[in-house]
Design a protein around this motif. Sequence first.
Motif, PDB file in Angstrom:
ATOM      1  N   LYS A 492       0.846  -1.188   0.000  1.00 39.57           N
ATOM      2  CA  LYS A 492       0.000   0.000   0.000  1.00 39.57           C
ATOM      3  C   LYS A 492       0.886   1.243   0.000  1.00 39.57           C
ATOM      4  O   LYS A 492       1.973   1.234   0.565  1.00 39.57           O
ATOM      5  CB  LYS A 492      -0.903   0.032   1.249  1.00 39.57           C
ATOM      6  CG  LYS A 492      -1.865  -1.139   1.376  1.00 39.57           C
ATOM      7  CD  LYS A 492      -2.972  -1.071   0.342  1.00 39.57           C
ATOM      8  CE  LYS A 492      -4.054  -2.108   0.614  1.00 39.57           C
ATOM      9  NZ  LYS A 492      -3.557  -3.498   0.504  1.00 39.57           N
ATOM     10  N   TYR A 496      -2.156   5.513   2.237  1.00 41.58           N
ATOM     11  CA  TYR A 496      -3.268   4.598   2.496  1.00 41.58           C
ATOM     12  C   TYR A 496      -3.394   4.370   4.000  1.00 41.58           C
ATOM     13  O   TYR A 496      -2.429   3.965   4.657  1.00 41.58           O
ATOM     14  CB  TYR A 496      -3.036   3.273   1.788  1.00 41.58           C
ATOM     15  CG  TYR A 496      -4.211   2.316   1.871  1.00 41.58           C
ATOM     16  CD1 TYR A 496      -5.259   2.405   0.968  1.00 41.58           C
ATOM     17  CD2 TYR A 496      -4.257   1.325   2.849  1.00 41.58           C
ATOM     18  CE1 TYR A 496      -6.331   1.535   1.026  1.00 41.58           C
ATOM     19  CE2 TYR A 496      -5.323   0.444   2.919  1.00 41.58           C
ATOM     20  CZ  TYR A 496      -6.359   0.555   2.010  1.00 41.58           C
ATOM     21  OH  TYR A 496      -7.412  -0.314   2.076  1.00 41.58           O
ATOM     22  N   TYR A 498      -5.850   2.462   5.764  1.00 39.41           N
ATOM     23  CA  TYR A 498      -6.561   1.280   6.255  1.00 39.41           C
ATOM     24  C   TYR A 498      -7.899   1.627   6.909  1.00 39.41           C
ATOM     25  O   TYR A 498      -8.198   1.234   8.037  1.00 39.41           O
ATOM     26  CB  TYR A 498      -5.679   0.495   7.228  1.00 39.41           C
ATOM     27  CG  TYR A 498      -4.448  -0.063   6.550  1.00 39.41           C
ATOM     28  CD1 TYR A 498      -4.446  -1.333   6.001  1.00 39.41           C
ATOM     29  CD2 TYR A 498      -3.304   0.702   6.423  1.00 39.41           C
ATOM     30  CE1 TYR A 498      -3.331  -1.833   5.353  1.00 39.41           C
ATOM     31  CE2 TYR A 498      -2.178   0.218   5.772  1.00 39.41           C
ATOM     32  CZ  TYR A 498      -2.199  -1.046   5.244  1.00 39.41           C
ATOM     33  OH  TYR A 498      -1.095  -1.532   4.598  1.00 39.41           O
TER      34      TYR A 498
END
Length: 536
Positions: A492, A496, A498
């Motif tokens: 990622k 990013y 999550y």
Amino acid sequence: MSSITFYNQIQFVEDKQEFSRFPTKAGRRSLSRSISQSSTDSYSSAASYTDSSDDETSPRDKTQLNSKGTSDFCVKNIKQAEFGRREIEIAEQDMSALISLRKRAQGEKPLAGAKIVGCTHITAQTAVLIETLVALGAQCRWTACNIYSTQNEVAAALSEIGVAVFAWKGESEDDFWWCIDKCVNMEGWQPNMILDDGGDLTHWVYKKYPNVFKKIRGIVEESVTGVHRLYQLSKAGKLCVPAMNVNDSVTKQKFDNLYCCRESILDGLKRTTDVMFGGKQVVVCGYGEVGKGCTAALKAMGSIVYVTEIDPICALQACMDGFRVVKLNEVIRQVDVIITCTGNKNVVTRDQLDRMKNGSIVCNMGHSNTEIDVASLRTPELTWERVRSQVDHVIWPDGKRVILLAEGRLLNLSCSTVPTFVLSITATTQALALIELYNAPEGRYKQDVYLLPKKMDEYVASLHLPTFDAHLTELSDEQAKYLGLNKNGPFKPNYYRYNHPSKIPLNDTQISDLCTIYLQWIPTATAYMFSLVQSS
């Protein structure tokens, strides 16, 4: 094999740009906060063997020796070391990833020559981290970041093996700062690394021993409060060493903050109040990762949960998760429980406490002890009645009682325990951050605050997967090429987050770039957005 080879094997850094540099943003709390406001967030076990001790003598007034004949420590009772050793051994069973890291790296001693001064919660889980650092070659001196956090028997066990620990449960404010000073101010010993939780140790060194920073290679900070203080120092041009922001690593945010709080909030409330959650009206102040964990647990138990938020993104998440977003004043007279988890100050004020109904519970799950205005309750017209450890009834003149837990400090580890496995994730991240900063070549890091690289987050997560007998799917060459990824990660991009909104401050260039993109591609929408803002 050298320690640098070890880092290359686990691929901490494939590119210097992996370590994202984020310039400062003023925190919500001033570095110059008063001593009475700081340093009192909790991390202690309710099951401590020493809770019932009749010995009221201050450890500062005792002369104690460990079995090696040394006295460079100050704990409640060194004779409880055996009990503490058992606690540590139990914790090790659920911290297999940290133990795995210890076994992999102890032959190379990547921290050889490191002199680490630490200010964290002293629990069995922290002891596993400290002993891992020692096994990797470090010398350690340690104190507690909270006056109620220390498991006395664990502090004794660490002192028995030669770690200089200055901490005990129930310290006074004066004791707290004395312990920090004893860790830092040791003749013939000067730290070159700092591991902090809350920023009090860093603050004390800047205030009392600024010359120490001439040899400090870096600071590792794990709390939102401490990170804010580091960003303040950096913005003011006073941060003279590199610092790692562990708090905003994915492995800290998504696991320690979310899953840990989801399990421990109920434990802390049950142990202290025996409350039944079904049907209770609860307001959770803040819907970050901690708030998400708390609300999920309470909702599952049948509570009616409200959320307060300042951030429209977090507020929308709360709505989509089925919670009603309100202002605290709208529900203050009807709620049974208030839980703060914002990291801010005066989230619950005296005026609001005055309007709460009889028997309501107030507690804090944020790092700092400033969220509930406890100081305003220490007035002559109110009576404080201690009913059990960490539980006070604050009684108003008309007989109304409000139940205050842990004097407004962190509930779960003041009044109960937290899952060891989750702490293993955070502790492994801290250990790797210390190794990276200590071994980083000159010039990799400047005098600023840095995020952990995505690769390190992924490595920490991978170490914990075997516990669940989890098996990762591997990308084929074709799939990796299609996605533009390295088969070994990172998987990622750094931005990013999550599924939780990023709270990392952007620098001026990043903000300018974002504005340019908006103005170039959606000028009409942008103009319309600003017109709405101005008209509202």
